[in-house]
Design a protein around this motif. Structure first.
Motif: not given
Length: 109
Positions: A12-13, A81
Motif C-alpha cells: 500500500g502506502n 499500517s
C-alpha cells in the motif's frame, strides 16, 4: 538506509512513508511461501529489518530476529499500517523529512 520487509502481501502506502524517512526497500517477502518462512541465506546490504506482525507466524518472526541479531542488524516489529510504522520509526530516532533545528534527533541525520 536499506530495509528488508517481511510480511504483508500488499504494501500500500508503506513505500511512500519509507521514502519520507530516507529508507529504501531492499527486498520484500510476504512470509507466506515456505522459503520465506526460513532464515534467508544472508542479509547483505540491509540496515534494517521490518517485521509486520499481523501477517507473520511466531516461527517466521523468530527466524528473522535471530538472523538480525547474528548479523547485528536492527529490526523492528509493528503492524502493517502507515501509522504504526511511522510511530515505530519515530521511536528509533528517524524523522520524516528534514529535522528541525530544535529536534533532539538532528545529530542522527
Amino acid at each position: 538506509m536499506n530495509a528488508y520487509l517481511v510480511g504483508a502481501d500488499v504494501l500500500g502506502n508503506i513505500p511512500d512513508l519509507l521514502n519520507r524517512y530516507g529508507i529504501t526497500i531492499h527486498k520484500h517477502v510476504s512470509g507466506r511461501h515456505a522459503a520465506h518462512q526460513r532464515k534467508p541465506a544472508s542479509l547483505k546490504g540491509v540496515d534494517l529489518i521490518i517485521l509486520f506482525t499481523d501477517f507473520l507466524g511466531h516461527n517466521v518472526m523468530r527466524h528473522y530476529r535471530e538472523l538480525a541479531n547474528e548479523e547485528n542488524i536492527r529490526f523492528v516489529a509493528c503492524r502493517r499500517s502507515v501509522c504504526s510504522l511511522s510511530q515505530t520509526l519515530d521511536k528509533l530516532g528517524h524523522c520524516a523529512g528534514n529535522p528541525c533545528d530544535t529536534c533532539p534527533q538532528r545529530k542522527l541525520h
